[in-house]
Design a protein around this motif. Structure first.
Motif, PDB file in Angstrom:
ATOM      1  N   PRO A 281      12.827   3.622   9.365  1.00  0.00           N
ATOM      2  CA  PRO A 281      12.384   2.839  10.718  1.00  0.00           C
ATOM      3  C   PRO A 281      10.915   2.666  10.846  1.00  0.00           C
ATOM      4  N   GLY A 282       9.830   3.548  10.375  1.00  0.00           N
ATOM      5  CA  GLY A 282       8.595   3.478  10.453  1.00  0.00           C
ATOM      6  C   GLY A 282       8.011   2.397   9.638  1.00  0.00           C
ATOM      7  N   ASP A 283       8.797   1.871   8.783  1.00  0.00           N
ATOM      8  CA  ASP A 283       8.186   0.924   7.606  1.00  0.00           C
ATOM      9  C   ASP A 283       7.864  -0.551   8.012  1.00  0.00           C
ATOM     10  N   TYR A 284       8.936  -0.847   9.223  1.00  0.00           N
ATOM     11  CA  TYR A 284       8.776  -2.235   9.676  1.00  0.00           C
ATOM     12  C   TYR A 284       8.589  -2.496  11.202  1.00  0.00           C
ATOM     13  N   ARG A 285       8.452  -3.538  11.539  1.00  0.00           N
ATOM     14  CA  ARG A 285       8.640  -3.823  12.894  1.00  0.00           C
ATOM     15  C   ARG A 285       9.097  -5.307  13.284  1.00  0.00           C
ATOM     16  N   ILE A 286       9.754  -5.485  14.459  1.00  0.00           N
ATOM     17  CA  ILE A 286      10.284  -6.822  14.674  1.00  0.00           C
ATOM     18  C   ILE A 286       9.282  -7.387  15.945  1.00  0.00           C
ATOM     19  N   SER A 287       8.884  -8.307  15.914  1.00  0.00           N
ATOM     20  CA  SER A 287       7.994  -9.003  17.012  1.00  0.00           C
ATOM     21  C   SER A 287       8.723 -10.489  17.245  1.00  0.00           C
TER      22      SER A 287
ATOM     23  N   PRO B 159       0.790  -1.084   0.016  1.00  0.00           N
ATOM     24  CA  PRO B 159       0.159  -0.054  -0.148  1.00  0.00           C
ATOM     25  C   PRO B 159       0.887   1.297  -0.156  1.00  0.00           C
ATOM     26  N   GLU B 160       0.233   2.384  -0.268  1.00  0.00           N
ATOM     27  CA  GLU B 160       0.953   3.802  -0.182  1.00  0.00           C
ATOM     28  C   GLU B 160       1.447   4.104   0.895  1.00  0.00           C
ATOM     29  N   SER B 161       0.682   3.995   1.890  1.00  0.00           N
ATOM     30  CA  SER B 161       0.927   4.435   3.287  1.00  0.00           C
ATOM     31  C   SER B 161       0.327   3.601   4.364  1.00  0.00           C
ATOM     32  N   GLY B 162       0.713   4.013   5.596  1.00  0.00           N
ATOM     33  CA  GLY B 162       0.426   3.053   6.981  1.00  0.00           C
ATOM     34  C   GLY B 162       0.626   1.640   6.605  1.00  0.00           C
ATOM     35  N   TYR B 163       1.681   1.365   5.894  1.00  0.00           N
ATOM     36  CA  TYR B 163       2.052  -0.036   5.902  1.00  0.00           C
ATOM     37  C   TYR B 163       3.220  -0.275   6.653  1.00  0.00           C
ATOM     38  N   GLN B 164       3.149  -1.502   7.218  1.00  0.00           N
ATOM     39  CA  GLN B 164       4.620  -1.890   7.911  1.00  0.00           C
ATOM     40  C   GLN B 164       4.635  -3.442   7.672  1.00  0.00           C
ATOM     41  N   LEU B 165       5.784  -3.713   7.398  1.00  0.00           N
ATOM     42  CA  LEU B 165       6.457  -5.141   7.420  1.00  0.00           C
ATOM     43  C   LEU B 165       6.802  -5.588   8.562  1.00  0.00           C
ATOM     44  N   VAL B 166       6.245  -6.698   9.004  1.00  0.00           N
ATOM     45  CA  VAL B 166       6.428  -7.140  10.525  1.00  0.00           C
ATOM     46  C   VAL B 166       7.403  -8.504  10.203  1.00  0.00           C
ATOM     47  N   PHE B 167       8.636  -8.471  10.853  1.00  0.00           N
ATOM     48  CA  PHE B 167       9.455  -9.252  10.959  1.00  0.00           C
ATOM     49  C   PHE B 167       9.003 -10.219  12.096  1.00  0.00           C
ATOM     50  N   SER B 168       8.797 -11.327  12.204  1.00  0.00           N
ATOM     51  CA  SER B 168       8.476 -12.357  13.419  1.00  0.00           C
ATOM     52  C   SER B 168       9.306 -13.337  13.524  1.00  0.00           C
ATOM     53  N   PHE B 169       9.988 -13.594  14.827  1.00  0.00           N
ATOM     54  CA  PHE B 169      10.616 -14.362  15.315  1.00  0.00           C
ATOM     55  C   PHE B 169      10.174 -15.357  16.274  1.00  0.00           C
ATOM     56  N   HIS B 170      10.594 -16.391  16.496  1.00  0.00           N
ATOM     57  CA  HIS B 170      10.260 -17.346  17.515  1.00  0.00           C
ATOM     58  C   HIS B 170      10.747 -16.572  18.925  1.00  0.00           C
ATOM     59  N   GLY B 171      10.062 -16.733  19.802  1.00  0.00           N
ATOM     60  CA  GLY B 171      10.088 -16.223  21.349  1.00  0.00           C
ATOM     61  C   GLY B 171      11.029 -17.074  22.268  1.00  0.00           C
ATOM     62  N   LEU B 172      11.788 -16.436  23.001  1.00  0.00           N
ATOM     63  CA  LEU B 172      12.383 -17.012  24.092  1.00  0.00           C
ATOM     64  C   LEU B 172      12.070 -16.105  25.426  1.00  0.00           C
ATOM     65  N   PRO B 173      12.139 -16.904  26.611  1.00  0.00           N
ATOM     66  CA  PRO B 173      11.905 -16.255  27.905  1.00  0.00           C
ATOM     67  C   PRO B 173      12.726 -15.006  27.994  1.00  0.00           C
TER      68      PRO B 173
END
Length: 251
Positions: free
Chosen positions: A245-251, A202-216
């Motif tokens: 920086p505003g285009d993606y997020r790590i989870s 999309p043109e705006s408001g789009y974020q790419l999420v990089f999702s990794f397995h979690g650890l405690p």
């Protein structure tokens, strides 16, 4: 029981052979309650995976978890099971075959095998077979880009336990992690670009999420680098894709 394993037949002058052993997490033998109980017991009994005191964890594992979770997990596995087995088994086997073909095309005389840390084919079983095939040099490659004690280290442990029982040990190397390897980052970026070609962003408001397995969190506090290596992979992938920086997020 003998201290060392029985050595396979050997003749002087036998050409040296090299092998790469890909190691993945594991799979039950079948999508059935009995197979899941056996698999989960091996997996959840590993002190690398569950870092709780045995006196606390053992009654919980054997008294509750292994009596309730296997049937539920078996139903979930059954929903994704194929003629070739579980998805992880199918893809790991294919990956090993494709790597072997690619190396052969480049003129490399390297055997490529695969094993599972939990379940079959086990690491010791595959290493026994490689040794019987006169393999004298082995590269151990756990298929975890980011290092964690609960994944990479436990695969290394199992291989080293096998080494301890060998009278004639092979030459040995291992890959610790490849979270920032240019080839790995390029492969991730190519995957995202293929998706964008099929589904334009999309043109705006789009974020790419990089999702990794979690650890405690306590794993990080005790020095496990997994959290940091995941963030490094995310940052390098964002740079490869020219993201702000505003285009993606790590989870």
């Amino acid at each position: 029981m003998p201290r060392f394993a029985t050595e396979p037949a050997w003749q002087h002058g036998t050409p040296a052979r090299t092998a790469i052993l890909l190691v993945n997490l594991g799979t039950p033998a079948a999508p059935e309650t009995v197979a899941l109980r056996r698999y989960l017991k091996q997996f959840l009994s590993d002190p690398r995976v569950v870092e709780l005191p045995r006196l606390l964890w053992w009654p919980l594992l054997n008294g509750i978890i292994l009596n309730t979770r296997p049937a539920k997990s078996a139903r979930k596995y059954a929903s994704v099971w194929s003629e070739g087995g579980s998805p992880l088994k199918v893809h790991t086997e294919a990956q090993a075959a494709l790597l072997g073909e690619a190396l052969k095309e480049q003129g490399e005389e390297v055997d490529v095998a695969w094993a599972m840390r939990y379940g079959e084919p086990s690491i010791p079983r595959v290493l026994d077979q490689l040794k019987a095939d006169n393999v004298t040099r082995i590269l151990l490659l756990p298929l975890y880009p980011q290092y964690a004690a609960a994944t990479t280290a436990t695969a290394m442990d199992e291989a080293c336990h096998w080494l301890l029982r060998q009278r004639r040990q092979p030459e040995w190397r291992s890959v610790r992690s490849y979270a920032d390897h240019p080839g790995y980052i390029a492969a991730l970026a190519a995957s995202v670009r293929r998706h964008w070609q099929q589904h334009p962003r999309p043109e705006s408001g789009y974020q790419l999420v990089f999702s990794f397995h979690g650890l405690p969190r306590f794993c990080l506090d005790r020095g496990d680098p997994y959290f940091c290596e995941c963030h490094k992979t995310g940052r390098l992938l964002a740079e490869a894709l020219a993201l702000q920086p505003g285009d993606y997020r790590i989870s």
